[in-house]
Design an enzyme around this catalytic site. Structure first.
Site, PDB file in Angstrom:
ATOM      1  N   THR A 140      -9.849  41.852  -2.519  1.00 39.83           N
ATOM      2  CA  THR A 140      -8.910  40.832  -2.987  1.00 39.83           C
ATOM      3  C   THR A 140      -9.583  39.464  -2.915  1.00 39.83           C
ATOM      4  O   THR A 140     -10.265  39.141  -1.942  1.00 39.83           O
ATOM      5  CB  THR A 140      -7.620  40.830  -2.150  1.00 39.83           C
ATOM      6  OG1 THR A 140      -6.939  42.072  -2.349  1.00 39.83           O
ATOM      7  CG2 THR A 140      -6.684  39.692  -2.557  1.00 39.83           C
TER       8      THR A 140
ATOM      9  N   PHE B 152      -8.968  35.495  -2.705  1.00 44.92           N
ATOM     10  CA  PHE B 152      -7.992  34.495  -2.267  1.00 44.92           C
ATOM     11  C   PHE B 152      -8.485  33.107  -2.673  1.00 44.92           C
ATOM     12  O   PHE B 152      -9.696  32.844  -2.681  1.00 44.92           O
ATOM     13  CB  PHE B 152      -7.840  34.514  -0.746  1.00 44.92           C
ATOM     14  CG  PHE B 152      -7.208  35.770  -0.192  1.00 44.92           C
ATOM     15  CD1 PHE B 152      -5.865  35.784   0.167  1.00 44.92           C
ATOM     16  CD2 PHE B 152      -7.956  36.924  -0.017  1.00 44.92           C
ATOM     17  CE1 PHE B 152      -5.279  36.928   0.681  1.00 44.92           C
ATOM     18  CE2 PHE B 152      -7.374  38.088   0.496  1.00 44.92           C
ATOM     19  CZ  PHE B 152      -6.032  38.085   0.839  1.00 44.92           C
TER      20      PHE B 152
END
Length: 276
Positions: A171, A173
């Site tokens: 992921t 961010f």
């Protein structure tokens, strides 16, 4: 002490990346993305750590709608390799558990272990919240899929490590701030993120992007999405390699304005080492 807001409960992946990227800051959990944004705009937090893309699930819903009008700016990015653990209350084993609780995305990313153990998935608000619920229930038939930090926080035992289906599950961010902090040019790789609307003329998008091609600018992201309930892809979010003060990117952004409206730079920030 600096405070950094994130969406989720203590032990969530967003909490974990806050600890890694800003070990000296105080993490500030918030129930929703909107509340995490509001914590920064309202002054309760200095920064927010917000997931924007996942290598399996794609873009994180809602973020693209909040960002352009939030008044906040992207000042950094961090990539987190997602690790999910199967955890349960002390005394539980893979033989005693019957249900597994987690966020819907986490359940979808851990199908193999769920199928192998014949578990019934139960959807929770987020991964860390699922771990907290299982810890509070003290029921050896319940398990949670959550990051390792959640097991540590809520006193759960890890029954299986790294239960995610795909090893590349990562992921990205972004770090948001009230201040528009721009790194100096010619000081390492930089990412520029911006949004724009295309004018209502034939081939507007093609013409708008032509300047990036002719100036040799690498565009790493281009996503369209609806605004104002209109069934037309009127707004685009784009990311390019380079600094707006670099002459090639400056020329490309200038050309972009001829065929678009509402060009807004959301952030100019150092590219994370993960990109290399």
């Amino acid at each position: 002490m600096q405070r950094i807001a994130y969406q989720g409960e203590p032990g969530a992946n967003s909490h974990l990346v806050c600890k890694q990227a800003y070990p000296d800051a105080e993490p500030l959990p918030r129930a929703s993305f909107e509340e995490a944004f509001a914590a920064v705009t309202g002054g309760d937090a200095d920064l927010a750590m917000i997931p924007i893309d996942n290598s399996i699930a794609g873009r994180v819903a809602d973020i693209h709608h909040f960002l352009p009008d939030s008044g906040l700016h992207i000042i950094g990015e961090h990539f987190l390799r997602i690790q999910f653990m199967l955890m349960a209350t002390p005394g539980a084993t893979t033989e005693t558990i019957r249900t597994v609780h987690s966020h819907v995305h986490a359940l979808g990313q851990c199908r193999k272990v769920i199928r192998e153990l014949g578990l019934t998935p139960q959807i929770s608000g987020d991964t860390a919240g699922a771990a907290r619920e299982v810890a509070e229930a003290k029921d050896t038939s319940q398990a949670a899929i959550a990051p390792p930090l959640a097991a540590e926080i809520y006193g759960l035992e890890i029954l299986r490590e790294d239960v995610e289906d795909e090893e590349h599950n990562t992921t990205r961010f972004v770090v948001l701030s009230r201040d528009f902090v721009v790194p100096p040019a010619n000081n390492g790789p930089v990412v520029t993120t911006f949004v724009f609307n295309v004018r209502n003329i034939p081939a507007a998008l093609y013409k708008a992007l032509g300047g990036f091609a002719t100036n040799g600018i690498n565009m790493t992201k281009l996503e369209s999405y609806m605004v104002g309930g209109q069934f037309a892809a009127t707004q685009f979010l784009a990311e390019v390699d380079g600094h707006p003060d670099d002459p090639p990117l400056a020329r490309a952004l200038e050309e972009l304005t001829f065929f678009t409206t509402d060009v807004k730079v959301l952030g100019v920030y150092p590219a994370a080492p993960f990109r290399a």
